[in-house]
Scaffold this motif. Structure first.
Motif, PDB file in Angstrom:
ATOM      1  N   ASP A   1      49.030  41.875  40.790  1.00  0.00           N
ATOM      2  CA  ASP A   1      48.457  43.025  40.087  1.00  0.00           C
ATOM      3  C   ASP A   1      47.032  42.791  39.622  1.00  0.00           C
ATOM      4  N   ASN A   2      46.720  41.566  39.169  1.00  0.00           N
ATOM      5  CA  ASN A   2      45.361  41.326  38.689  1.00  0.00           C
ATOM      6  C   ASN A   2      44.362  41.151  39.831  1.00  0.00           C
ATOM      7  N   LEU A   3      44.827  41.169  41.081  1.00  0.00           N
ATOM      8  CA  LEU A   3      43.934  41.063  42.239  1.00  0.00           C
ATOM      9  C   LEU A   3      43.809  42.379  43.011  1.00  0.00           C
ATOM     10  N   LYS A   4      44.630  43.375  42.654  1.00  0.00           N
ATOM     11  CA  LYS A   4      44.731  44.569  43.493  1.00  0.00           C
ATOM     12  C   LYS A   4      43.467  45.426  43.534  1.00  0.00           C
ATOM     13  N   ASP A   5      42.559  45.269  42.576  1.00  0.00           N
ATOM     14  CA  ASP A   5      41.323  46.061  42.578  1.00  0.00           C
ATOM     15  C   ASP A   5      40.168  45.342  43.277  1.00  0.00           C
ATOM     16  N   ILE A   6      40.401  44.129  43.737  1.00  0.00           N
ATOM     17  CA  ILE A   6      39.347  43.353  44.394  1.00  0.00           C
ATOM     18  C   ILE A   6      39.349  43.663  45.889  1.00  0.00           C
ATOM     19  N   LEU A   7      38.191  44.045  46.413  1.00  0.00           N
ATOM     20  CA  LEU A   7      38.067  44.322  47.845  1.00  0.00           C
ATOM     21  C   LEU A   7      37.577  43.076  48.573  1.00  0.00           C
ATOM     22  N   PHE A   8      38.124  42.852  49.760  1.00  0.00           N
ATOM     23  CA  PHE A   8      37.739  41.689  50.558  1.00  0.00           C
ATOM     24  C   PHE A   8      37.955  41.990  52.029  1.00  0.00           C
ATOM     25  N   HIS A   9      37.446  41.117  52.877  1.00  0.00           N
ATOM     26  CA  HIS A   9      37.639  41.199  54.319  1.00  0.00           C
ATOM     27  C   HIS A   9      38.564  40.060  54.731  1.00  0.00           C
ATOM     28  N   LEU A  10      39.442  40.329  55.683  1.00  0.00           N
ATOM     29  CA  LEU A  10      40.225  39.269  56.304  1.00  0.00           C
ATOM     30  C   LEU A  10      39.554  38.949  57.626  1.00  0.00           C
ATOM     31  N   GLU A  11      39.129  37.711  57.765  1.00  0.00           N
ATOM     32  CA  GLU A  11      38.494  37.280  58.998  1.00  0.00           C
ATOM     33  C   GLU A  11      39.300  36.149  59.592  1.00  0.00           C
ATOM     34  N   ILE A  12      39.075  35.907  60.878  1.00  0.00           N
ATOM     35  CA  ILE A  12      39.728  34.784  61.538  1.00  0.00           C
ATOM     36  C   ILE A  12      38.644  33.920  62.169  1.00  0.00           C
ATOM     37  N   GLU A  13      38.869  32.611  62.147  1.00  0.00           N
ATOM     38  CA  GLU A  13      37.907  31.711  62.784  1.00  0.00           C
ATOM     39  C   GLU A  13      38.642  30.712  63.651  1.00  0.00           C
TER      40      GLU A  13
ATOM     41  N   ARG B   1      42.464  30.699  62.255  1.00  0.00           N
ATOM     42  CA  ARG B   1      43.011  30.683  60.901  1.00  0.00           C
ATOM     43  C   ARG B   1      42.405  31.815  60.086  1.00  0.00           C
ATOM     44  N   LEU B   2      43.143  32.237  59.065  1.00  0.00           N
ATOM     45  CA  LEU B   2      42.726  33.341  58.215  1.00  0.00           C
ATOM     46  C   LEU B   2      41.704  32.876  57.192  1.00  0.00           C
ATOM     47  N   ILE B   3      40.658  33.656  57.036  1.00  0.00           N
ATOM     48  CA  ILE B   3      39.621  33.401  56.038  1.00  0.00           C
ATOM     49  C   ILE B   3      39.478  34.664  55.192  1.00  0.00           C
ATOM     50  N   VAL B   4      39.405  34.515  53.877  1.00  0.00           N
ATOM     51  CA  VAL B   4      39.186  35.642  52.970  1.00  0.00           C
ATOM     52  C   VAL B   4      37.723  35.622  52.547  1.00  0.00           C
ATOM     53  N   ILE B   5      37.030  36.751  52.739  1.00  0.00           N
ATOM     54  CA  ILE B   5      35.628  36.890  52.340  1.00  0.00           C
ATOM     55  C   ILE B   5      35.536  38.047  51.346  1.00  0.00           C
ATOM     56  N   ALA B   6      35.105  37.763  50.134  1.00  0.00           N
ATOM     57  CA  ALA B   6      34.988  38.806  49.110  1.00  0.00           C
ATOM     58  C   ALA B   6      33.913  39.812  49.503  1.00  0.00           C
ATOM     59  N   SER B   7      34.180  41.087  49.270  1.00  0.00           N
ATOM     60  CA  SER B   7      33.208  42.141  49.566  1.00  0.00           C
ATOM     61  C   SER B   7      32.032  42.088  48.606  1.00  0.00           C
ATOM     62  N   ASP B   8      32.277  41.612  47.395  1.00  0.00           N
ATOM     63  CA  ASP B   8      31.258  41.528  46.357  1.00  0.00           C
ATOM     64  C   ASP B   8      31.000  40.047  46.059  1.00  0.00           C
ATOM     65  N   GLN B   9      29.763  39.618  46.189  1.00  0.00           N
ATOM     66  CA  GLN B   9      29.446  38.197  45.992  1.00  0.00           C
ATOM     67  C   GLN B   9      29.780  37.710  44.587  1.00  0.00           C
ATOM     68  N   ASP B  10      29.850  38.618  43.631  1.00  0.00           N
ATOM     69  CA  ASP B  10      30.157  38.225  42.257  1.00  0.00           C
ATOM     70  C   ASP B  10      31.601  37.764  42.076  1.00  0.00           C
ATOM     71  N   ILE B  11      32.451  38.036  43.052  1.00  0.00           N
ATOM     72  CA  ILE B  11      33.862  37.651  42.916  1.00  0.00           C
ATOM     73  C   ILE B  11      34.281  36.619  43.956  1.00  0.00           C
ATOM     74  N   GLU B  12      33.312  35.901  44.520  1.00  0.00           N
ATOM     75  CA  GLU B  12      33.626  34.892  45.540  1.00  0.00           C
ATOM     76  C   GLU B  12      34.631  33.857  45.058  1.00  0.00           C
ATOM     77  N   ASP B  13      34.670  33.610  43.746  1.00  0.00           N
ATOM     78  CA  ASP B  13      35.589  32.602  43.226  1.00  0.00           C
ATOM     79  C   ASP B  13      37.056  33.035  43.355  1.00  0.00           C
ATOM     80  N   CYS B  14      37.319  34.286  43.678  1.00  0.00           N
ATOM     81  CA  CYS B  14      38.694  34.774  43.869  1.00  0.00           C
ATOM     82  C   CYS B  14      39.195  34.566  45.299  1.00  0.00           C
ATOM     83  N   GLU B  15      38.323  34.206  46.230  1.00  0.00           N
ATOM     84  CA  GLU B  15      38.718  34.095  47.632  1.00  0.00           C
ATOM     85  C   GLU B  15      39.873  33.118  47.838  1.00  0.00           C
ATOM     86  N   GLY B  16      39.796  31.972  47.203  1.00  0.00           N
ATOM     87  CA  GLY B  16      40.858  30.966  47.325  1.00  0.00           C
ATOM     88  C   GLY B  16      42.181  31.469  46.775  1.00  0.00           C
TER      89      GLY B  16
END
Length: 138
Positions: A6-18, A37-52
């Motif tokens: 629930d605390n992540l549901k408002d965060i937008l990101f891209h699912l990429e594969i490498e 493998r799956l890579i998560v890339i945050a849409s907003d650079q301010d929330i990059e710490d949520c990717e992991g």
């Protein structure tokens, strides 16, 4: 889905594969397979710490420690590989592609749950290049 989602549901990101080399035995570099493998890339650079954390939640929701993919068939349809053996080491191979753009955790989980799967054992062949976009070396 749990409250941690629930605390992540408002965060937008891209699912990429490498493209990635996956080693079952870090000491034996001749025994590996190449998939995506799956890579998560945050849409907003301010929330990059949520990717992991997003990546961890996706793996947890899918009950899959790896979230590895390959292309199958004449139309090169992407499938999630299930039944992956334990991996000791991995490294970037090449190529990056987009799986899903501007998504949230709820939609990403739904997307992954509805994706076609293929068992790792079905990909193994005596011919190294028998399966499109999947290579297994032993």
């Amino acid at each position: 889905m749990g409250e941690n989602i629930d605390n992540l549901k408002d965060i937008l990101f891209h699912l990429e594969i490498e493209g990635t080399y996956f080693y079952q035995d870090e000491e034996n570099k001749d025994d590996y397979f190449i998939a995506y493998r799956l890579i998560v890339i945050a849409s907003d650079q301010d929330i990059e710490d949520c990717e992991g954390e997003i990546g961890f939640r996706l793996k947890s929701e899918m009950y899959d420690d790896y979230l590895i993919f390959t292309y199958v068939g004449e139309n090169s349809e992407i499938h999630r590989i299930v039944g992956v053996p334990e991996i000791e080491y991995l490294e970037f191979e090449n190529s990056i592609g987009t799986l899903l753009e501007n998504t949230n955790i709820v939609d990403a989980v739904e997307f992954l749950k509805n994706m076609k799967t293929i068992n790792f054992n079905e990909l193994i062949s005596k011919n190294l290049y028998n399966k499109k976009n999947f290579k297994n070396v032993k």
